[in-house]
Design a protein around this motif. Structure first.
Motif, short mmCIF file in Angstrom:
data_model
loop_
_atom_site.label_atom_id
_atom_site.label_comp_id
_atom_site.label_asym_id
_atom_site.label_seq_id
_atom_site.Cartn_x
_atom_site.Cartn_y
_atom_site.Cartn_z
N PRO A 103 0.83 -1.20 0.00
CA PRO A 103 0.00 0.00 0.00
C PRO A 103 0.87 1.26 0.00
O PRO A 103 1.93 1.29 0.61
CB PRO A 103 -0.81 -0.12 1.29
N GLU A 104 0.40 2.29 -0.67
CA GLU A 104 1.19 3.51 -0.81
C GLU A 104 1.34 4.27 0.49
O GLU A 104 2.30 5.02 0.67
CB GLU A 104 0.55 4.42 -1.87
N ASP A 105 0.37 4.10 1.41
CA ASP A 105 0.40 4.89 2.64
C ASP A 105 1.10 4.19 3.80
O ASP A 105 0.72 4.36 4.96
CB ASP A 105 -1.01 5.31 3.04
N THR A 106 2.10 3.37 3.51
CA THR A 106 2.89 2.77 4.58
C THR A 106 4.37 2.94 4.28
O THR A 106 4.81 2.87 3.12
CB THR A 106 2.57 1.27 4.76
N GLN A 107 5.13 3.18 5.34
CA GLN A 107 6.58 3.32 5.20
C GLN A 107 7.31 2.00 5.48
O GLN A 107 8.53 1.93 5.41
CB GLN A 107 7.09 4.40 6.15
N ALA A 108 6.53 0.97 5.82
CA ALA A 108 7.14 -0.32 6.12
C ALA A 108 7.85 -0.88 4.88
O ALA A 108 7.41 -0.68 3.75
CB ALA A 108 6.07 -1.30 6.59
N ALA A 109 8.94 -1.58 5.12
CA ALA A 109 9.66 -2.24 4.03
C ALA A 109 8.93 -3.53 3.66
O ALA A 109 8.27 -4.15 4.50
CB ALA A 109 11.09 -2.55 4.47
N MET A 110 9.02 -3.94 2.40
CA MET A 110 8.40 -5.20 1.98
C MET A 110 9.40 -6.06 1.21
O MET A 110 10.12 -5.56 0.34
CB MET A 110 7.17 -4.96 1.12
N TYR A 111 9.42 -7.34 1.54
CA TYR A 111 10.27 -8.31 0.86
C TYR A 111 9.40 -9.45 0.33
O TYR A 111 8.65 -10.07 1.10
CB TYR A 111 11.34 -8.86 1.80
N ALA A 112 9.47 -9.69 -0.95
CA ALA A 112 8.73 -10.79 -1.56
C ALA A 112 9.63 -12.03 -1.57
O ALA A 112 10.71 -12.03 -2.15
CB ALA A 112 8.32 -10.43 -2.98
N VAL A 113 9.18 -13.07 -0.90
CA VAL A 113 9.93 -14.32 -0.78
C VAL A 113 9.06 -15.44 -1.36
O VAL A 113 7.90 -15.57 -0.98
CB VAL A 113 10.28 -14.62 0.70
N PRO A 114 9.58 -16.24 -2.24
CA PRO A 114 8.76 -17.30 -2.87
C PRO A 114 8.50 -18.49 -1.94
O PRO A 114 9.03 -19.59 -2.14
CB PRO A 114 9.59 -17.70 -4.09
N PHE A 115 7.66 -18.27 -0.90
CA PHE A 115 7.35 -19.33 0.07
C PHE A 115 6.91 -20.61 -0.64
O PHE A 115 7.45 -21.69 -0.42
CB PHE A 115 6.21 -18.90 1.01
N THR A 116 5.87 -20.45 -1.45
CA THR A 116 5.24 -21.62 -2.08
C THR A 116 6.19 -22.31 -3.05
O THR A 116 6.33 -23.54 -3.07
CB THR A 116 3.95 -21.22 -2.80
N GLU A 117 6.85 -21.53 -3.89
CA GLU A 117 7.75 -22.09 -4.90
C GLU A 117 8.91 -22.85 -4.26
O GLU A 117 9.24 -23.98 -4.67
CB GLU A 117 8.29 -20.96 -5.79
N MET A 118 9.51 -22.27 -3.25
CA MET A 118 10.64 -22.92 -2.59
C MET A 118 10.21 -24.19 -1.88
O MET A 118 10.92 -25.21 -1.91
CB MET A 118 11.30 -21.95 -1.60
N ALA A 119 9.04 -24.14 -1.24
CA ALA A 119 8.53 -25.33 -0.55
C ALA A 119 8.23 -26.44 -1.54
O ALA A 119 8.53 -27.62 -1.29
CB ALA A 119 7.27 -24.96 0.23
N THR A 120 7.64 -26.09 -2.68
CA THR A 120 7.31 -27.08 -3.71
C THR A 120 8.57 -27.75 -4.24
O THR A 120 8.62 -28.97 -4.45
CB THR A 120 6.54 -26.42 -4.86
N GLU A 121 9.61 -26.96 -4.44
CA GLU A 121 10.89 -27.51 -4.92
C GLU A 121 11.48 -28.51 -3.93
O GLU A 121 12.17 -29.47 -4.32
CB GLU A 121 11.88 -26.38 -5.17
N LEU A 122 11.19 -28.30 -2.64
CA LEU A 122 11.70 -29.21 -1.61
C LEU A 122 10.81 -30.44 -1.41
O LEU A 122 11.15 -31.33 -0.64
CB LEU A 122 11.83 -28.47 -0.28
N GLY A 123 9.66 -30.47 -2.07
CA GLY A 123 8.83 -31.66 -1.98
C GLY A 123 7.34 -31.42 -1.87
O GLY A 123 6.54 -32.18 -2.37
N THR A 124 6.92 -30.34 -1.17
CA THR A 124 5.49 -30.07 -1.01
C THR A 124 5.26 -28.60 -0.65
O THR A 124 5.99 -28.03 0.17
CB THR A 124 4.84 -30.96 0.07
#
Length: 577
Positions: A103-124
């Motif tokens: 959202p534009e009205d927040t100063q918080a930092a955001m990091y996109a991490v591929p939770f689902t993709e990485m988990a799938t690569e490990l098996g599920t």
């Protein structure tokens, strides 16, 4: 370095939100941190937004925090619903799968991490919650080995390979996020004291207290937010020679519980508002037959089905006045998980000593919120059975009936277990004489009513009001009950910094109301603020009935399904001046 952290994970119900919070919090609890967790969840099995907010601190905490340091998001809705809680230095860690938008009205930092993709690569893909834990560890600069013991305990029965894969997922999330952070400053927590403490919800504490008190039977019907009491006892009671019965309805549950108590077995039932409505007639049966009865009411949003998974404190009047006719009744309200344990044990003593229904009133935040608990002292639990006959009874007169409802000075009659020699008597839900035989005599009615109502006129209850009253003359007295205690305690500190003299009274014995103690506190304050999660100010109204001072008493109410935050209590109290 920070001494306190507020962390929240959110997503759709059924995708591992609860287990993510559970693994994260258990690991930190074992490091010696104090924790307080609160789950916001939908009233359906799968789907709908859910989140788990956990506060971690080097000192004791009893409330969720006003703001948020880290938000772990499994979907965009989690960001949209919760981002405003983040302070300017907060962090959003989001699953890259849904292409997260900050959202534009927040100063918080955001990091996109591929939770689902990485988990799938490990098996599920199911292991995406482990990737999220690893990402959180990177932001906190936390050694991921602290999770190994917890992962081993949870997944060990599935084999070492599953344990290893889950630890790999944590490591993958950690390493990916570390790279994303670059040289950004992390939120390092100050080291905890390393002390071992319990970490449990209020419902588990209640169930454990019941076991410690000698309870060996429970009859109940599943209902949110009370079901965990039954689930806990289902696992524990059989090993102790006890039994749990999941009944066909609430009426069967309460009448079975009355029957077990009549037979001399310490028994309990638990429910929420709708279930208590169905139990009301049977509560009256317990009252007139003077059979001990312990009931737990876990309050939730009403009326009817209402908000079954949300916070509310609107059963107060119903628990005191809900039964038709007039019976002696004890209603009390613990305010912490520790109190819930000790109070649950004491409920059985009170029920047997005063031979009446005892209702233990909790709320969703206390029943399902998970808290750090100091080691429980089981040697503090007493078992007192009142006037229950344990030895041979003397011969009775030629009428052949035991005076089960004998009129006594303290209002409590002798009690026997069915089958005891010389103990035969009638038991009926209609008015009766001293032997239990039905009687409509006016004189008998008055004698029996007066006897029953005398019982609780001199009730002895440990700490009817939890008091924190440092000021002989206070600007403000804040009053609450159940789970509002933590928010009130924090607000007190902030109000003191504002220059106000503030006392706090947390009501633990609701009925019979401790009028004399409360009157002293009210009279020594210029204003009184009553904090409660309902729309009509039920506790405030009970106070007015018992102590007067209507002009002093102000209602601060919240009934949107959410618990009070410390800042809300602070702001609303300050507005009174």
């Amino acid at each position: 370095m920070i001494n306190q952290l507020s962390w929240k994970v959110g997503g759709q119900q059924g995708e591992g939100i609860e287990s993510t919070g559970e693994i994260f919090s258990i690991a930190l609890n074992r490091l010696g941190y104090y924790l307080y967790g609160y789950r916001h969840f939908s009233s359906r099995i799968k789907g709908g937004h859910t989140n788990n907010k956990i506060r971690v601190s080097t000192t004791e905490v009893r409330s969720i925090s006003d703001d948020l340091d880290i938000l772990v998001a499994f979907d965009q809705e989690t960001i949209d619903v919760n981002y405003k809680e983040l302070h300017e230095n907060g962090v959003i860690i989001a699953d890259a799968k849904f292409d997260p938008k900050k959202p534009e009205d927040t100063q918080a930092a955001m990091y996109a991490v591929p939770f689902t993709e990485m988990a799938t690569e490990l098996g599920t893909s199911l292991m995406k919650n482990m990737v999220a834990i690893g990402a959180t560890s990177a932001v906190l600069d936390l050694d991921i080995q602290v999770f190994e013991e917890v992962v081993q305990e949870i997944f060990g029965r599935k084999g070492q390979q599953v344990v290893d894969k889950n630890m790999e997922a944590i490591k993958a999330g950690y390493e990916y996020t570390k790279e994303q952070l670059g040289g950004a400053e992390t939120m390092q927590l100050e080291k905890a004291d390393g002390q071992k403490r319990m970490f449990m919800i209020g419902n588990d504490a209640i169930a454990l207290g019941a076991v410690a008190a000698g309870c060996r039977f429970m009859a109940a019907y599943p209902i949110t937010p009370a079901s965990e009491i039954m689930e806990y006892l289902i696992k524990k009671l059989p090993a102790l020679g006890g039994t749990v019965i999941q009944t066909e309805d609430e009426i069967a549950a309460v009448t079975m519980t009355i029957g077990a108590n009549y037979g001399g077995v310490r028994a309990i039932t638990a429910s929420a508002g709708p279930g208590l409505s169905l139990k009301m007639e049977a509560i009256g049966l317990s009252g007139i037959t003077e059979t001990p009865l312990v009931i737990v009411d876990t309050q939730r949003g009403g009326p009817s089905t209402g908000l079954p998974t949300k916070q509310e404190q609107s059963d107060l009047m119903a628990m005191i006045y809900g039964t038709h006719g007039e019976i002696p009744k004890i209603v009390f309200a613990p305010s912490t998980v520790q109190e819930a344990f000790y109070d649950a044990a004491e409920a059985f003593n009170l029920a047997e000593e005063y031979q009446c229904p005892v209702i233990m009133l909790t709320d969703l935040q206390l029943s399902l919120g998970k808290q750090t608990v100091e080691p429980l002292e089981f040697d503090k639990v007493e078992i007192r059975r009142g006037k229950l006959a344990t030895e041979a009874l003397p011969e009775i007169d030629n009428k052949g009936y035991f005076k089960r409802y004998e009129v006594t000075e303290d209002g409590v009659s002798p009690r026997v277990i069915p089958g005891m020699k010389n103990g035969i008597h009638h038991v009926t839900g209609v008015e009766h004489d001293e032997t239990g035989k039905p009687s409509e005599s006016a004189a008998n009615r008055i004698a029996q009513m007066d006897k029953r109502m005398r019982k609780i006129s001199n009730l002895k209850f440990n700490t009817p009001i939890h008091k924190n009253a440092p000021h002989e003359e206070a600007d403000l007295l804040i009053v609450g009950f159940n789970s509002t205690r933590g928010a009130i305690e924090e607000a007190m500190g902030r109000l003191a910094k504002d220059g106000l003299k503030v006392n706090h009274a947390h009501v633990r014995l609701v009925h019979p109301f401790p009028a004399d103690e409360m009157m002293q506190l009210v009279q020594s304050a210029k204003k009184v603020a009553v904090i409660e999660n309902n729309a009509t100010g039920q506790l405030a109204n009970i106070m007015k009935m018992n102590v007067g001072s209507h002009e002093k008493i102000h209602k601060i109410l919240k009934y949107d399904g959410n618990p009070f935050l410390p800042q809300e209590v602070h702001t609303k109290c300050k507005e009174l001046f």
